[in-house]
Design a protein around this motif. Structure first.
Motif, short mmCIF file in Angstrom:
data_model
loop_
_atom_site.label_atom_id
_atom_site.label_comp_id
_atom_site.label_asym_id
_atom_site.label_seq_id
_atom_site.Cartn_x
_atom_site.Cartn_y
_atom_site.Cartn_z
N LEU A 88 0.83 -1.21 0.00
CA LEU A 88 0.00 0.00 0.00
C LEU A 88 0.86 1.26 0.00
O LEU A 88 0.45 2.29 -0.54
CB LEU A 88 -0.96 0.00 1.20
CG LEU A 88 -0.47 0.47 2.58
CD1 LEU A 88 -0.49 1.99 2.73
CD2 LEU A 88 -1.34 -0.16 3.66
N VAL A 89 2.06 1.20 0.60
CA VAL A 89 2.90 2.40 0.63
C VAL A 89 3.33 2.78 -0.78
O VAL A 89 3.44 3.97 -1.12
CB VAL A 89 4.12 2.21 1.56
CG1 VAL A 89 3.68 1.93 2.99
CG2 VAL A 89 5.06 1.12 1.06
N ARG A 109 2.36 6.25 -5.60
CA ARG A 109 1.96 6.35 -7.01
C ARG A 109 0.76 7.27 -7.19
O ARG A 109 0.71 8.08 -8.13
CB ARG A 109 1.65 4.95 -7.57
CG ARG A 109 1.54 4.87 -9.08
CD ARG A 109 1.07 3.49 -9.52
NE ARG A 109 -0.35 3.31 -9.20
CZ ARG A 109 -1.35 3.72 -9.98
NH1 ARG A 109 -1.10 4.35 -11.13
NH2 ARG A 109 -2.59 3.51 -9.62
N GLN A 110 -0.21 7.16 -6.30
CA GLN A 110 -1.39 8.02 -6.38
C GLN A 110 -1.01 9.49 -6.21
O GLN A 110 -1.52 10.37 -6.91
CB GLN A 110 -2.41 7.62 -5.30
CG GLN A 110 -3.01 6.23 -5.48
CD GLN A 110 -4.12 6.18 -6.51
OE1 GLN A 110 -4.53 7.20 -7.05
NE2 GLN A 110 -4.62 4.98 -6.79
N ALA A 164 7.12 12.51 -3.74
CA ALA A 164 5.92 11.78 -3.32
C ALA A 164 6.23 10.83 -2.17
O ALA A 164 5.41 10.65 -1.27
CB ALA A 164 5.35 11.01 -4.51
N ARG A 165 7.41 10.24 -2.20
CA ARG A 165 7.81 9.34 -1.11
C ARG A 165 7.86 10.08 0.22
O ARG A 165 7.37 9.59 1.23
CB ARG A 165 9.17 8.73 -1.43
CG ARG A 165 9.80 7.96 -0.27
CD ARG A 165 11.16 7.44 -0.63
NE ARG A 165 11.80 6.78 0.50
CZ ARG A 165 12.94 6.10 0.43
NH1 ARG A 165 13.58 5.98 -0.72
NH2 ARG A 165 13.43 5.53 1.51
N THR A 191 7.65 -5.14 -12.60
CA THR A 191 8.49 -4.41 -13.54
C THR A 191 7.76 -3.22 -14.15
O THR A 191 8.24 -2.08 -14.12
CB THR A 191 9.01 -5.34 -14.65
OG1 THR A 191 9.84 -6.35 -14.07
CG2 THR A 191 9.83 -4.56 -15.68
N ALA A 192 6.57 -3.45 -14.68
CA ALA A 192 5.81 -2.34 -15.29
C ALA A 192 5.42 -1.32 -14.23
O ALA A 192 5.38 -0.11 -14.52
CB ALA A 192 4.57 -2.89 -16.00
N TYR A 193 5.16 -1.78 -13.03
CA TYR A 193 4.72 -0.89 -11.94
C TYR A 193 5.83 0.09 -11.58
O TYR A 193 5.60 1.31 -11.51
CB TYR A 193 4.33 -1.74 -10.73
CG TYR A 193 3.60 -1.01 -9.64
CD1 TYR A 193 2.20 -0.93 -9.65
CD2 TYR A 193 4.28 -0.41 -8.59
CE1 TYR A 193 1.52 -0.27 -8.63
CE2 TYR A 193 3.61 0.25 -7.58
CZ TYR A 193 2.23 0.31 -7.60
OH TYR A 193 1.56 0.97 -6.60
#
Length: 389
Positions: free
Chosen positions: A284-285, A290-291, A303-304, A336-338
């Motif tokens: 979730l982190v 990402r959101q 963002a982090r 990988t895509a993420y």
């Protein structure tokens, strides 16, 4: 092409007994034993057969028993007394946000856990981790804290044990009909089930959302047993803790962490804090980061930093065998895509889940991921904290 429609059938109760519907649909505990007795008195044998599940019990209770109870002044008076106390409890606090109806409150804490021990009639727990999560939900309701729970809804729950005639232990995985549990499916305004999608290799997994009422609060449970999914994906949330099936375990934790954040957003809930009860929900982190990157057009580093201030991690076990470790090939296959979408290299992404970011041989550690991307970490007691450190 055939058209499918789903219908929910409810038993018809006499008017005097209608409050039983509302009591059956809420895991209300301040008067738990009194509420328990209201159902047990109607048919003690059936109550045991239904394993203290009030919804299944009302579905199976015969009309004659209902009419007898409705004609009993003592029973109706007791029901009215318990129901009055229940309504006073539910309406007794106003949350410090947008009204009392918390599921649509944006200013809330999201508490993620792989299991919640709320009550016997919601068998989605295995032990202490779930009991702690359930007790926390109940205490938060008593205190009027704006909190929502997020977990998975297991079709077969956690296995039960029995000894067969040869003296050997056997595992039994019961099958649960979610429509016969104290649950309601979250739906869109047009009545269709609300779903969110989680990307997996060459496909999307669609996730249904169910709501359990826990006093003044809501526990949202995620379910992949949807006709929109491939048969193999419908079983992702079938059992709590998949043992040696490490890939299925990874899929479950993606649904819990990534799917859980997306489910909250889909319901209009944007928590101000995320509490991770153990490392099972640590993905979730990443999804929260990402959101934020998408919403505010931030790079990963910014963002982090912003996201970490809202992450709290509770560790439960200092034993290495109790921490989820995923091999490189599975992380490559599923993420990988993420991580490329987030602008990270493979090394940068793997470093988030390694004690030594430069050790190429370390597996991806969910506890390390949660610790590295949270602003606060705690244990379950002072003694345990010393050991965990």
């Amino acid at each position: 092409m055939p058209s499918w429609r789903y219908f929910t059938v409810k038993p018809r109760l006499p008017a005097a007994l209608e409050p039983l519907y509302e009591l059956a649909a809420d895991f209300y505990w301040p008067l738990f034993h009194e509420t328990f007795d209201l159902f047990r008195l109607l048919d003690p044998e059936l109550w045991e057969q239904c394993e203290h599940n009030p919804v299944a019990f009302l579905h199976r209770l015969g009309g004659e028993k209902m009419r007898e109870a409705a004609a009993s002044k003592a029973y109706v008076d007791k029901l009215e007394e318990v129901y009055r106390a229940y309504r006073e409890y539910i309406e007794g606090h106003s949350f410090p946000s947008e009204g009392r109806e918390l599921p649509f409150c944006r200013q809330c804490i999201a508490y993620f856990s792989a299991e919640f021990g709320i009550a016997e009639s919601l068998p989605m727990y295995a032990g202490g981790l779930g009991v702690l999560a359930g007790d926390l939900m109940k205490s938060a309701s008593d205190l009027g804290l704006p909190l929502v729970g997020v977990s998975l809804l297991y079709r077969h729950g956690y296995f039960r044990q029995r000894i067969n005639i040869f003296g050997r232990q056997e595992e039994i995985h019961p099958y649960y009909d979610f429509y016969s549990l104290p649950l309601e499916q979250v739906r869109r305004e047009d009545g269709t089930p609300l779903t969110v999608a989680v990307e997996m290799p060459e496909r999307q997994v669609h996730v249904l959302i169910w709501r359990a009422r826990v006093g003044r609060l809501s526990l949202f449970l995620l379910d992949t047993d949807s006709p929109l999914n491939l048969e193999i994906d419908r079983g992702i949330t079938d059992r709590l803790y998949r043992g040696a099936d490490i890939e299925r375990r990874l899929q479950q934790e993606m649904i819990l962490g990534i799917g859980g954040v997306r489910a909250l957003y889909a319901m209009g809930i944007e928590p101000v804090a995320y509490h991770l009860n153990e490392g099972h929900s640590a993905f979730l982190v990443l999804e929260h980061i990402r959101q934020l990157m998408q919403k505010y057009r931030l790079d990963f580093a910014a963002a982090r930093e912003l996201a970490a201030s809202a992450h709290i991690f509770t560790t439960h076990t200092p034993v290495p065998a109790g921490i989820d470790l995923f091999p490189h090939y599975l992380i490559d296959k599923y993420f990988t895509a993420y991580y490329q979408e987030m602008g990270l290299t493979r090394q940068e992404f793997f470093a988030l889940g390694r004690k030594d970011p430069h050790n190429q041989h370390e597996p991806f550690n969910m506890a390390v991921l949660a610790l590295r991307l949270s602003s606060w970490a705690n244990a379950v007691s002072r003694r345990h904290a010393r050991t965990a450190r």
